[in-house]
Design a protein around this motif. Structure first.
Motif, PDB file in Angstrom:
ATOM      1  N   UNK A 186       0.816  -1.223   0.000  1.00  0.00           N
ATOM      2  CA  UNK A 186       0.000   0.000   0.000  1.00  0.00           C
ATOM      3  C   UNK A 186       0.847   1.270   0.000  1.00  0.00           C
ATOM      4  N   UNK A 187       2.146   1.144   0.232  1.00  0.00           N
ATOM      5  CA  UNK A 187       3.021   2.320   0.266  1.00  0.00           C
ATOM      6  C   UNK A 187       3.396   2.792  -1.139  1.00  0.00           C
ATOM      7  N   UNK A 188       3.129   1.968  -2.148  1.00  0.00           N
ATOM      8  CA  UNK A 188       3.417   2.358  -3.529  1.00  0.00           C
ATOM      9  C   UNK A 188       2.122   2.796  -4.200  1.00  0.00           C
ATOM     10  N   UNK A 189       1.950   4.088  -4.355  1.00  0.00           N
ATOM     11  CA  UNK A 189       0.753   4.618  -4.993  1.00  0.00           C
ATOM     12  C   UNK A 189       0.912   4.754  -6.505  1.00  0.00           C
ATOM     13  N   UNK A 190       2.100   4.469  -6.992  1.00  0.00           N
ATOM     14  CA  UNK A 190       2.395   4.593  -8.430  1.00  0.00           C
ATOM     15  C   UNK A 190       2.665   3.201  -8.983  1.00  0.00           C
ATOM     16  N   UNK A 191       1.595   2.446  -9.238  1.00  0.00           N
ATOM     17  CA  UNK A 191       1.739   1.043  -9.627  1.00  0.00           C
ATOM     18  C   UNK A 191       1.954   0.919 -11.127  1.00  0.00           C
ATOM     19  N   UNK A 192       3.070   1.484 -11.568  1.00  0.00           N
ATOM     20  CA  UNK A 192       3.528   1.350 -12.945  1.00  0.00           C
ATOM     21  C   UNK A 192       5.028   1.115 -12.916  1.00  0.00           C
ATOM     22  N   UNK A 193       5.500   0.382 -13.918  1.00  0.00           N
ATOM     23  CA  UNK A 193       6.911   0.002 -13.896  1.00  0.00           C
ATOM     24  C   UNK A 193       7.413  -0.238 -15.311  1.00  0.00           C
ATOM     25  N   UNK A 546       3.236  -9.384   3.348  1.00  0.00           N
ATOM     26  CA  UNK A 546       2.761  -9.057   2.008  1.00  0.00           C
ATOM     27  C   UNK A 546       1.298  -9.446   1.841  1.00  0.00           C
ATOM     28  N   UNK A 547       0.925 -10.656   2.296  1.00  0.00           N
ATOM     29  CA  UNK A 547      -0.456 -11.100   2.155  1.00  0.00           C
ATOM     30  C   UNK A 547      -1.392 -10.330   3.087  1.00  0.00           C
ATOM     31  N   UNK A 548      -0.914  -9.989   4.274  1.00  0.00           N
ATOM     32  CA  UNK A 548      -1.774  -9.304   5.241  1.00  0.00           C
ATOM     33  C   UNK A 548      -2.020  -7.846   4.865  1.00  0.00           C
ATOM     34  N   UNK A 549      -1.008  -7.176   4.321  1.00  0.00           N
ATOM     35  CA  UNK A 549      -1.105  -5.748   4.064  1.00  0.00           C
ATOM     36  C   UNK A 549      -1.258  -5.419   2.580  1.00  0.00           C
ATOM     37  N   UNK A 550      -1.144  -6.410   1.728  1.00  0.00           N
ATOM     38  CA  UNK A 550      -1.102  -6.161   0.297  1.00  0.00           C
ATOM     39  C   UNK A 550      -2.429  -5.735  -0.294  1.00  0.00           C
TER      40      UNK A 550
END
Length: 632
Positions: A186-193, A546-550
């Motif tokens: 959730x800390x990455x608001x820019x989900x492009x790569x 990762x699974x809990x917060x993803x």
């Protein structure tokens, strides 16, 4: 303030481990001639199913027990050709019946009775000879009408077919793991790569690889969210029934729901392919949309069941990470334990004083073993698949199913001697070696008595009969015999769990926190170890978080190379920038064609893959170019 972070990875290629009591991993290419002379190394083998780890080697001849040192190329050729001279060696303690001693100086395998190594005459002590288990891996097969002796790659501990593989990870695997984290956090608001490769072939391959490898991370995160938000533990049947409704409410646009959960191997479907390559925002509500929704939901049942079935103990699954655990209907289990305890104490003289706890452990261990083999009765296995003895081509005939070939794990059920099948697992082995069920029964009851073969047959017959009566198993016809599987309604999915590790072979299980009966006996074939709590292993904590917060957002990767037409490239760039639909690309695997004056918009992350030993100017410019877009 602009913060620039660079993370460098090195491919795990040509990995070896030193031959000593506490082996150390090393890159073979880093070993100098002096190091090779002073320290013997061998390739590392591991089983992804149970985690067993050891060395691999090649003997000089069938009558010579000395291994060839520091010859990776020779081992790779022999391993992939299944040469009968291949040997696997697993560290163990000397209490094991089949223990042998590996000399760390000359790599000769000795019997435990020797006083000196037969190869170099070093004294038999802990500094020179290492206790190892060397399983028999040769078998005779018929090819082109002729019998040949080959080596198999089956795990000797859990029995997983072709379970042993060479330890290693290339750039595609390492970067796919990192990409999965970038898109779920959730800390990455820019989900492009953007990922850059130095060849057209690599860019194309990685686009497809990222699509396929990251699908299950998205699926596991979405499964866990439903399990966590349920007011009570769900049966596996309830989980499958509720999953589609739960996520269609979370993702109300049907096209976006399909884009999130449609597997990569179904992207070829004509209705979806037309939608991907067109400019429409909606599917035809009368034909394409209902057909695709039906296929997706049928496939999701298979995927969810396998996550708690034969893939539950492989890799970073929900179970292995400790965010979910599996138990069995407690009322059914209690009834089965009481009934079987009464039968065994009355019918088997050697078990007259056995406790209910031992009987319960026998039942629970057998059910979990069958579950991890994939022996769960679900829509695609019920019927022809079971009755045919596990013919995988029947699964591949279903449009929504993935391809299931010889190297892909398939569901396996327990069968009796009358069932004519090589794909399923025998309850009683007709060979000299005991089956898993026989070995498990002997080890569970070992503190009480030694059991004869005839007694084992009676015990397992009573056990299967009792579990069918208690609705923990179902019995189905399999050829001329019978097959047993677990009904989905008997399996309970619990949020969280205790991760337990064997103190001898390090086999891991996740135990439900709601159960007061802690397992004791290790479930690995032949292991005499016991489980203890080991809930803080770094790898488990990493995937657990990762699974809990993803966040659930599907990675859609596309290639961008000079082989594409200009119109196709421009359409790809536009969709990447706009991202109006969930099926539009949010990851581009490109070559340097993407750096030639194209406005790629603001980006916060760039991956450079396949870098040469010396960083060229163009690679440095790609990193700098990303910084410029961020600063703008």
């Amino acid at each position: 303030m602009t913060l620039r972070v660079q993370v460098w990875f090195r491919e795990l290629k040509r990995m070896v481990a030193s031959v000593e009591s506490q082996p150390e991993l090393a890159f073979s290419d880093d070993l100098t001639p002096e190091l090779r002379q002073n320290q013997k190394t061998l390739p590392v083998m591991h089983c992804r199913d149970c985690g067993a780890t050891g060395w691999g080697g090649v003997r000089h001849s069938t009558i010579n027990n000395k291994l060839i040192p520091n010859d990776l190329r020779g081992f790779y050729q022999a391993f992939f050709s299944q040469k009968p001279l291949v040997s696997f060696l697993f560290p163990c303690d000397e209490s094991h019946e089949e223990t042998q001693l590996l000399c760390r100086h000359c790599l000769t395998v000795n019997p435990t009775s020797v006083e000196f190594c037969k190869g170099c005459h070093k004294e038999n002590n802990a500094d020179n000879l290492i206790p190892v288990l060397v399983p028999e891996v040769t078998q005779t097969v018929t090819r082109n009408g002729q019998e040949q002796l080959i080596s198999n790659h089956d795990c000797p501990f859990c029995g997983n077919s072709n379970g042993l593989s060479i330890l290693g990870a290339q750039a595609a695997s390492l970067t796919s793991a990192s990409i999965g984290i970038l898109y779920t956090t959730p800390f990455n608001q820019d989900k492009k790569l953007l990922t850059f490769s130095d060849s057209v072939q690599d860019a194309a391959h990685r686009a497809g690889f990222y699509n396929a490898r990251t699908y299950r991370s998205t699926l596991r995160t979405s499964i866990f969210q439903l399990v966590r938000e349920s007011q009570h533990p769900l049966t596996l049947q309830e989980l499958c029934d509720r999953f589609a409704d739960y996520w269609r409410e979370k993702i109300p646009i049907p096209e976006n729901y399909i884009a999130t959960f449609l597997p990569t191997d179904l992207q070829w479907l004509r209705e979806w392919d037309d939608f991907l390559n067109g400019d429409r925002s909606k599917l035809d509500p009368h034909t394409a949309l209902p057909d695709l929704l039906e296929l997706v939901e049928k496939r999701l049942v298979w995927e969810i069941v396998t996550q708690f079935g034969h893939r539950g103990a492989i890799g970073p699954s929900l179970e292995r990470s400790g965010v979910a655990s599996v138990s069995f209907n407690p009322q059914f289990l209690t009834a089965a334990t009481k009934t079987l305890h009464q039968k065994l104490s009355n019918e088997i003289e050697a078990l007259r004083t056995v406790s209910e706890d031992r009987v319960r452990e026998l039942i629970v261990g057998l059910l979990h073993h069958l579950r991890h083999r994939g022996g769960i009765v679900q829509p695609v296995t019920q019927g022809n698949y079971i009755s045919s003895g596990g013919e995988t081509y029947l699964l591949s005939k279903l449009v929504y199913m993935p391809g299931v070939g010889p190297s892909v794990p398939a569901p396996k059920f327990l069968v009796n001697a009358a069932a004519k099948t090589k794909q399923f697992e025998r309850v009683i082995s007709g060979k000299n070696r005991d089956s898993w069920c026989e070995d498990w029964t002997m080890r569970v009851f070992a503190p009480h008595t030694l059991l004869l073969k005839e007694q084992l047959i009676d015990i397992l017959h009573f056990t299967l009969e009792t579990l069918v009566g208690a609705k923990l198993l179902e019995s189905h016809f399999c050829g001329q015999g019978r097959a047993w599987g677990i009904p989905m309604a008997a399996i309970i999915i619990n949020p969280g769990g205790k991760v337990l590790t064997c103190d001898r072979c390090y086999h891991q299980i996740t135990h439900s926190r709601t159960s007061s009966h802690l397992p004791d006996t290790c479930r690995s074939l032949g292991c005499q170890g016991h489980y203890h709590e080991d809930d803080q292993r770094p790898g488990l904590v990493y995937y657990r978080q990762m699974y809990q917060q993803g966040e659930v957002r599907r990675i859609v990767a596309a290639e961008h190379t000079g082989l594409l037409s200009r119109t196709t490239r421009e359409r790809l760039e536009h969709r990447f920038i706009q991202s109006d639909r969930y099926c539009d690309p949010n990851l581009i695997s490109a070559t340097s064609t993407l750096e030639m004056g194209i406005n790629i918009g603001d980006l916060s992350s760039v991956f450079l893959c396949s870098l040469p030993p010396t960083l060229p100017t163009t690679s440095s410019e790609l990193v700098a170019r990303d910084d410029e877009t961020v600063m703008r």
